[in-house]
Scaffold this motif. Structure first.
Motif, PDB file in Angstrom:
ATOM      1  N   GLU A 156      -3.888   9.463  -4.598  1.00  0.00           N
ATOM      2  CA  GLU A 156      -5.240   9.533  -4.133  1.00  0.00           C
ATOM      3  C   GLU A 156      -5.858   7.987  -4.485  1.00  0.00           C
ATOM      4  O   GLU A 156      -6.534   7.979  -5.667  1.00  0.00           O
ATOM      5  CB  GLU A 156      -6.519  10.410  -4.307  1.00  0.00           C
ATOM      6  N   GLU A 213     -12.790  19.489  -0.651  1.00  0.00           N
ATOM      7  CA  GLU A 213     -12.428  19.505   0.921  1.00  0.00           C
ATOM      8  C   GLU A 213     -13.587  20.672   1.504  1.00  0.00           C
ATOM      9  O   GLU A 213     -13.111  20.358   2.961  1.00  0.00           O
ATOM     10  CB  GLU A 213     -11.133  19.633   1.232  1.00  0.00           C
ATOM     11  N   GLU A 270       0.588  14.656  10.343  1.00  0.00           N
ATOM     12  CA  GLU A 270      -0.219  14.353   9.347  1.00  0.00           C
ATOM     13  C   GLU A 270       0.455  13.805   8.043  1.00  0.00           C
ATOM     14  O   GLU A 270       1.058  14.743   7.440  1.00  0.00           O
ATOM     15  CB  GLU A 270      -1.654  14.911   9.072  1.00  0.00           C
TER      16      GLU A 270
END
Ligand code: 4AD
Ligand code: MG
Length: 464
Positions: free
Chosen positions: A249, A170, A387
């Motif tokens: 993921e 990230e 989120e």
């Protein structure tokens, strides 16, 4: 200990799968006990469901041990299953015997009164025995299963990605270092710590995401997913951030951003529906004691068409809103949860997918749009939380990826393997990350991330 002979209480009161008058053995812990001259009632919970089974003893004098039983004791009770004359429960155990397996004394902290969630965090070794945390743990387990079921039913393969990693997916820089150096004795080279001497011969960290490795797998197996712990050292002490959390993921070869959105929405709705249908009694408990609007909230999301709009459109709406935000809005900022919640709760009153974020604020791997200013990122926002999913279409063009890495100060040599994927049989691909705890907060109505994980790790707290 009659392990195989006992009947789990859930079989009796949730599944209603045990015939009346059957002789059963119950193994569990005493929740409450009331003794009078003629009759005694012992409520037993065995963790298999939120409900207790009440054992009824006629002529309590015949059961000497009853006087020594206190809340928290482990017991073995035997008797016949009967219809309960009492209101609020269907079954009783007409007990013919009870044995104390392990005593508990008056210092047992979980007496009848209600405790605050803050206090219960300090006794995380006992809080699974409360109704709320029993329910949290059971739902967490069931929803883990649902995660696998959703993907396995659709032909995705489960990939185990490493927990120790030498790459920073990230690029946020909030990573926990992994080293075997002694803190004050690390070897130096040219005045800097010489990580070539360290255990792995390189700087290593706890992984913030399994995505980069999942991309490797997707470019071979097509559709894959990871589901494991991830670690972030960001020092944000909020109710929605943990330093160790679980993330799901998926990564799909040949999928573009719109395909990614569709799977993300299906997945989220599937998990919410699974909770309502497969965790009925625990969900009823949360609906009664934690959040009365819970079922409506989940059903609302399940039945919603998610609004889709670009980051740029969202910024325009926020600028025009006249709302006083703590962080003022202008194009290029990273949206804060106050902005995200405004969009889902006030503007659209339903879940929202934002896409095409400014390139500057997003990670190096996201696909650059033709405008060269934005990337094919998407965030799924839900009312009350903001989120819950972050994802993107990945940059599959070698040159563009290389340029983006260089622009963001990432050393391409360290990511040669990642670039190779764009050299040999590259293809569009996309994926996203769903925060497992944020999902559980949504499903259970629990307001703090510390209360949907058995042993939370947050700044200044790694006990148990
Ligand atoms: O948006 P994030 O940072 O995305 C990624 O890590 C990508 N590699 C995912 C991908 O494309 N494969 O994190 C994804 C989600 C967030 O939307 C949020 O739900 C959760 O992970 N999350 C956290 N949950 C709890 N505590 C934290 N500190 C979290 N940080 C992110
Ligand atoms: Mg994100």
């Amino acid at each position: 200990m009659d392990y195989f002979k006992r009947t789990k209480i859930a079989r009796i009161i949730v599944d209603e799968a045990v015939a009346l008058n059957s002789e059963v053995v119950i193994l569990g812990w005493v929740r409450t006990i009331r003794i009078s001259k003629e009759v005694a009632f012992v409520e037993i919970n065995d963790g298999s469901c939120v409900g207790n089974l009440q054992a009824v003893f006629q002529n309590p004098d015949n059961f000497q041990i009853l006087k020594q039983l206190l809340t928290g004791a482990a017991v073995r009770a035997i008797g016949k299953l009967a219809e309960s004359p009492a209101k609020g429960q269907k079954f009783d155990l007409v007990a013919s015997g009870i044995e104390m397996i392990g005593e508990a004394d008056q210092t047992y902290p979980l007496q009848k009164k209600r405790h605050t969630f803050e206090y219960l965090r300090e006794i995380a070794h006992l809080r699974p025995r409360t109704n709320t945390f029993g329910a949290v743990n059971r739902v967490r387990s069931k929803i883990s299963y649902a995660v696998h079921k959703f993907f396995q039913d659709r032909g995705f393969y489960y990939i185990h990605t490493p927990i120790i990693s030498a790459s920073d997916c990230e690029g946020a820089g909030d990573m926990f270092r992994v080293t075997t150096f002694e803190l004050n004795k690390a070897p130096l080279k040219d005045g800097k710590i010489d990580f070539e001497e360290d255990f792995f011969g390189a700087e290593t960290y706890l992984s913030v995401s399994g995505q980069l490795e999942a991309e490797i797998a997707a470019m071979a197996l097509g559709d894959v997913y990871t589901f494991g712990p991830t670690f972030r050292a960001e020092n944000s002490n909020t109710s929605r951030h943990a330093s160790e959390f679980w993330m799901i993921e998926p990564e799909m070869a040949f999928a573009e951003l719109e395909d990614n959105m569709e799977i993300a929405v299906d997945f989220l709705k599937y998990l919410f529906r699974f909770a309502l249908e497969e965790c009925r009694d625990d969900m009823a408990f949360f609906g009664q004691w934690v959040d009365k609007t819970l079922r409506d909230t989940l059903e609302f999301v399940i039945n919603s068409e998610f609004e889709r709009l670009s980051y740029t459109e969202a910024v325009k709406i926020l600028e025009k809103s006249g709302e006083k935000f703590d962080f003022p809005v202008k194009w290029g900022i990273d949206l804060q949860s106050e902005h995200e919640r405004y969009l889902t709760e006030k503007t659209f009153k339903k879940p929202v997918i934002l896409y095409d974020y400014p390139r500057e604020i997003k990670a190096f791997y996201m696909r650059v749009n033709d405008d060269e200013k934005t990337v094919r990122a998407m965030d799924v926002l839900v009312p009350k939380i903001g989120e819950i999913i972050g994802g993107s279409q990945r940059e599959e063009r070698y040159d563009v990826l290389l340029a983006n890495m260089t622009a963001k100060g990432i050393n391409p040599e360290a990511y040669g393997w990642y670039l190779d994927l764009r050299k040999y049989g590259t293809a569009p691909h996309s994926g996203f990350g769903l925060g497992f705890e944020r999902t559980l907060m949504y499903i259970t109505g629990m307001a703090n991330i510390r209360d949907v994980m058995p042993f939370p790790r947050v700044p200044r707290w790694a006990k148990f």
